[in-house]
Design an enzyme around this catalytic site. Structure first.
Site, mmCIF file in Angstrom:
data_model
loop_
_atom_site.group_PDB
_atom_site.id
_atom_site.type_symbol
_atom_site.label_atom_id
_atom_site.label_comp_id
_atom_site.label_asym_id
_atom_site.label_seq_id
_atom_site.Cartn_x
_atom_site.Cartn_y
_atom_site.Cartn_z
ATOM 1 N N ASP A 161 12.548 14.948 -33.139
ATOM 2 C CA ASP A 161 13.415 14.008 -33.413
ATOM 3 C C ASP A 161 14.838 14.847 -33.635
ATOM 4 O O ASP A 161 14.673 15.950 -34.314
ATOM 5 C CB ASP A 161 13.060 13.270 -34.650
ATOM 6 N N ASP B 168 7.573 18.384 -34.980
ATOM 7 C CA ASP B 168 8.840 18.830 -36.000
ATOM 8 C C ASP B 168 8.554 18.126 -37.424
ATOM 9 O O ASP B 168 7.685 17.253 -37.548
ATOM 10 C CB ASP B 168 9.986 18.536 -35.370
ATOM 11 N N ASP C 275 15.624 19.366 -31.353
ATOM 12 C CA ASP C 275 14.282 19.407 -30.598
ATOM 13 C C ASP C 275 14.651 19.439 -29.273
ATOM 14 O O ASP C 275 13.491 19.288 -28.627
ATOM 15 C CB ASP C 275 13.481 18.128 -31.193
ATOM 16 N N CYS D 138 0.618 -1.340 -0.084
ATOM 17 C CA CYS D 138 -0.016 0.047 -0.021
ATOM 18 C C CYS D 138 0.866 1.190 -0.040
ATOM 19 O O CYS D 138 2.041 1.377 0.033
ATOM 20 C CB CYS D 138 -1.091 0.152 1.105
ATOM 21 N N CYS E 184 3.428 1.380 2.886
ATOM 22 C CA CYS E 184 4.427 0.950 2.564
ATOM 23 C C CYS E 184 5.642 1.669 1.564
ATOM 24 O O CYS E 184 6.944 1.583 1.890
ATOM 25 C CB CYS E 184 4.274 -0.416 1.846
#
Length: 795
Positions: free
Chosen positions: A688, A491, A692, A82, A85
């Site tokens: 890419d 792009d 960018d 949970c 934890c």
């Protein structure tokens, strides 16, 4: 103490391993070893310290990853159940000297830890987790699969014991309830209660042991987890029932105990299955590589095959991959062509045709005749290793929405414990006989397990669903951000186009010639990963060596070759430091003659422009359909490119995009994204290449193409592994669907808990029904979360 028989006498040794070794030495006739040995061997500091081996630098290096500020590892932690934890393990790790960052995700059972290697080691980190009572395992592929199988077996055995015990105890409970209505002999009642106690005891202390152990861990660390109210309810019900059964002084709740253990065990098993399913894709990727490979030795006159371990391959080795075999490392195809199955990466079942010189990725499958390849990357440097690293790191992180839900669940958990105490006090004043069952029902019914699972399982399942579709999630908050997108900015080069730019021609000035211009251009572009640079690399031109290379994002490259300074790139960049060229006639050269007409770049030196390279590229086959699908789904789409206006306009018309911007530098793109954000848009940037990277980092959510530059991918939130835009609409649908399911789960969990607590507090719900309700609520949330893997069309 252990005794070993050495040279006719008993000698004390530290462990059974040393005893076996000492006796083996004697059996081999080498007992004189002990006559020449004058001092005892070094004894381990603590033979019980099972984590000491991980302090070895070689082992640590093989299991961890180097970061900019230290080392990192992804650790599988048994017993995480949970949000509390997560908090407990995170707090312990952050208090460990040398640990810089720690992120724990109970949905995947993984912890991502970054530490300063000068102050801490992997062994200390594993020991810190083990000290809490959790069992750590370093994620290493096959070991993870074995651990998962062991976890499933243990869950099933406990579930079987709980199920059989529940059926038996419920049979006895029905008889007891009937006896209350119709009358029952006192001895028979006592017998049924004692037998119920005997059956319920192994159910609680074997099948229910994980809940008791989890509560003990939390309390020992001065924390509160979901297991605390669960264990409190179980122990209270069991203890009171044992007392009443032995003293025949009241009602027993053994049926509630076994039902609670069984239904909660079912919920935990479903949660575990969802977790294994969500992490299975990364574990499967980690196991893709074959154990052996066929290395080619010798030249064309006498080639022979040597079977070696795949891990021993080195860059430059030539390898034979037979039909039906897996590619053992990244490499370059040397044969004329091959059909390759890349479905594990991309989700596409259609094989990909690769030609000579194309890249092959480790883990892909050769479908045709045997092929020869040259190794270009091995081990941690392969595409497969990068994917596994991205997935495991993402699975170990917790997104913002999960942290918020966990924080609320933690506060609610404290409220449940306080509410149960208040209910007990109130009923003791009103009707003491009903105080215990009412308090027990509150503890059980209002435990916020479903609230904790509401986001946890959804995010993990969404990550796995995207990975199976060829989209890797690299940032914890990517799913949440992707669901908010209203506008997508593309792009052009390498994103909407296939990225395979060709040099279509060269227009020289009076001082330029094509052969030397190609040689200079190839040298300048050699250090770049932009698709334009690959166009010159494919030409196989005689490449010179460029020194003092400077890259200006979105404009061009400058460098020194043979003592001369050259520039290649956009017109204003190349002409920026060149003197006006004077032709033989005495007048300046026509400045417009070499202006890029469509898609071209200039080459120049200090004396002037040497010429213009004409470039050509084609749109991706899927780009028009993808853009149409995105627009139909309600997204605004535009292009921001550094290329010429004519080239960008033509591509926009082809794809059906109305808004586009040309001649955009990296700063221009970033400014555009910021302007759109200021207008209320949530922007996704798809790009890419190096140009960018700045705007990918500055957008609301960033998406990089799978074969883009390493820098762009490092800046991205998601990566399209298949180097295709086809998975983008599906990724957006999955993200929106995940957001819808998270909202459904949160609404259900909050409504259930708010309704269950007052009903249980009023004494209207018996403890066994509270157990059924709480467990059913958790199971419902988990099953609803699994629907993320089957998104609705149209999202």
């Amino acid at each position: 103490m252990f005794l070993a028989r050495v040279r006719g006498g008993d000698v004390a040794v530290c462990c059974p391993g040393c005893r076996a070794a000492a006796e083996l030495i004697g059996q081999l006739g080498l007992a004189d070893y002990y006559r020449f040995r004058t001092t005892p061997g070094a004894r381990p500091a603590d033979s019980g310290d099972e984590w000491a081996a991980y302090a070895d630098p070689g082992i640590e290096a093989s299991l961890t990853r180097r970061e900019t500020d230290g080392r990192s590892a992804v650790v599988l932690v048994d017993g995480l159940t949970c949000a509390a934890c997560n908090w407990l393990v995170s707090r312990a790790l952050l208090q460990t000297p040398g640990v810089l960052r720690a992120s724990v995700n109970a949905a995947t059972g993984r912890a991502l830890v970054v530490w300063d290697e000068s102050r801490s080691t992997l062994a200390r980190i594993l020991a810190a987790i083990a000290a809490l009572g959790y069992r750590p395992h370093v994620v290493t592929g096959g070991g993870v699969e074995e651990q998962a199988r062991g976890e499933r077996r243990a869950h099933l055995k406990r579930l079987a014991v709980a199920g059989l015990g529940m059926m038996q105890v419920m049979t006895f409970a029905v008889s007891l309830y009937s006896g209350d209505a119709d009358g029952m002999d006192h001895s028979v009642r006592a017998f049924l209660q004692i037998v119920s106690m005997l059956v319920a005891t192994p159910v609680l202390f074997y099948a229910g042991w994980p809940f008791l152990q989890g509560a003990y861990r939390a309390l020992a660390a001065r924390g509160v987890t979901m297991d605390v109210p669960v264990a409190a309810g179980l122990l209270l019900a069991y203890s009171a029932s044992v007392w009443d059964a032995l003293h025949q002084s009241g009602a027993v709740y053994f049926d509630s105990v076994v039902m609670f253990v069984f239904f909660l065990s079912v919920a935990r098993y479903v949660e575990m299955a969802a977790r294994h399913r969500s992490t299975g894709i990364s574990d499967a990727l980690g196991r893709l590589l074959p154990a052996t490979a066929h290395r080619l030795l010798g030249g064309e006159d006498g080639e022979r095959i040597e079977e070696v371990a795949a891990a021993s391959l080195a860059v430059g080795d030539r390898v034979l991959v037979r039909a039906g075999e897996v590619v053992p490392a990244d490499g370059e195809l040397q044969d004329r062509g091959a059909r390759i199955d890349e479905s594990m990466f991309t989700g596409e079942s259609v094989p990909v045709v690769r030609a000579a010189g194309d890249a092959l990725a480790a883990g892909t499958l050769n479908l045709d005749a045997p092929l020869r390849m040259r190794i270009t990357a091995t081990g941690a440097d392969t595409t497969l290793a990068a994917m596994v690293t991205l997935l495991t790191h993402a699975q170990a992180q917790r997104p913002r929405i999960m942290r918020a839900a966990d924080a609320f669940a933690g506060r609610f958990l404290v409220a449940v414990l306080g509410g149960a105490a208040l209910v007990a006090v109130m009923w003791l004043r009103v009707d003491p006989a009903r105080a215990f069952p009412a308090t027990l029902a509150v503890l059980v019914a209002a435990c916020p397990c479903a609230l904790s699972l509401a986001t946890l399982v959804v995010v993990a399942t969404a990550n796995a669903a995207l990975a199976r579709r060829g989209v890797l999630v690299a940032r914890a908050d990517a799913i949440e951000a992707l669901a908010k997108v209203t506008r997508i900015v593309f792009d052009k080069t390498g994103t909407l186009t296939d990225g395979r730019i060709e040099v279509a021609g060269f227009s020289p000035t009076r001082r330029g010639d094509e052969r030397s211009a190609l040689r200079i251009a190839a040298a300048l572009e050699a250090a770049s990963e932009h698709p334009i640079a690959r166009a010159f690399a494919r030409g196989r031109h005689a490449v010179a060596v460029a020194a003092d290379v400077h890259y200006e994002a979105g404009r061009g490259i400058e460098g020194t070759i043979d003592g001369e300074r050259y520039r290649i790139g956009q017109q204003d960049f190349v002409r920026g430091t060149t003197a006006p060229e004077t032709p033989p006639g005495g007048g300046p050269a026509d400045a417009g003659a070499l202006a890029p007409r469509d898609q071209a770049i200039l080459l120049g030196d200090r004396q002037g422009v040497l010429g213009a390279f004409e470039l050509a590229e084609t749109p991706r086959p899927e780009s028009r359909a993808v853009v149409g699908e995105l627009r139909a789904a309600g997204y605004q789409v535009e292009i921001a490119s550094g290329d010429s206006a004519a080239a960008v306009r033509r591509l926009a018309q082809h794809c059906g995009i109305e808004q586009y911007r040309a001649r955009q530098t990296a700063a221009d793109k970033l400014e555009r994204v910021r302007a759109l954000t200021a207008q209320g848009e949530f922007v996704a940037m798809v790009g890419d290449g190096v140009n960018d990277a700045p705007v990918l980092g500055g957008s609301g959510v960033s998406i990089a193409m799978g074969r883009g530059s390493a820098l762009a991918q490092a800046s991205a939130d998601l990566i399209l592994v298949g180097d295709s835009l086809g998975a983008l609409p599906e990724a957006l649908r999955v993200a929106r669907h995940a957001r819808t399911i998270i909202r459904q789960n949160l609404a259900w969990a909050v409504a259930y808990n708010l309704a269950a607590m007052p009903v249980a507090a009023l004494g209207w719900v018996p403890p066994w029904l509270a157990a059924v309700g709480m467990s059913s609520s958790s199971i419902l949330v988990v099953l609803n979360s699994l629907r993320v893997a089957r998104p609705r069309s149209g999202g």
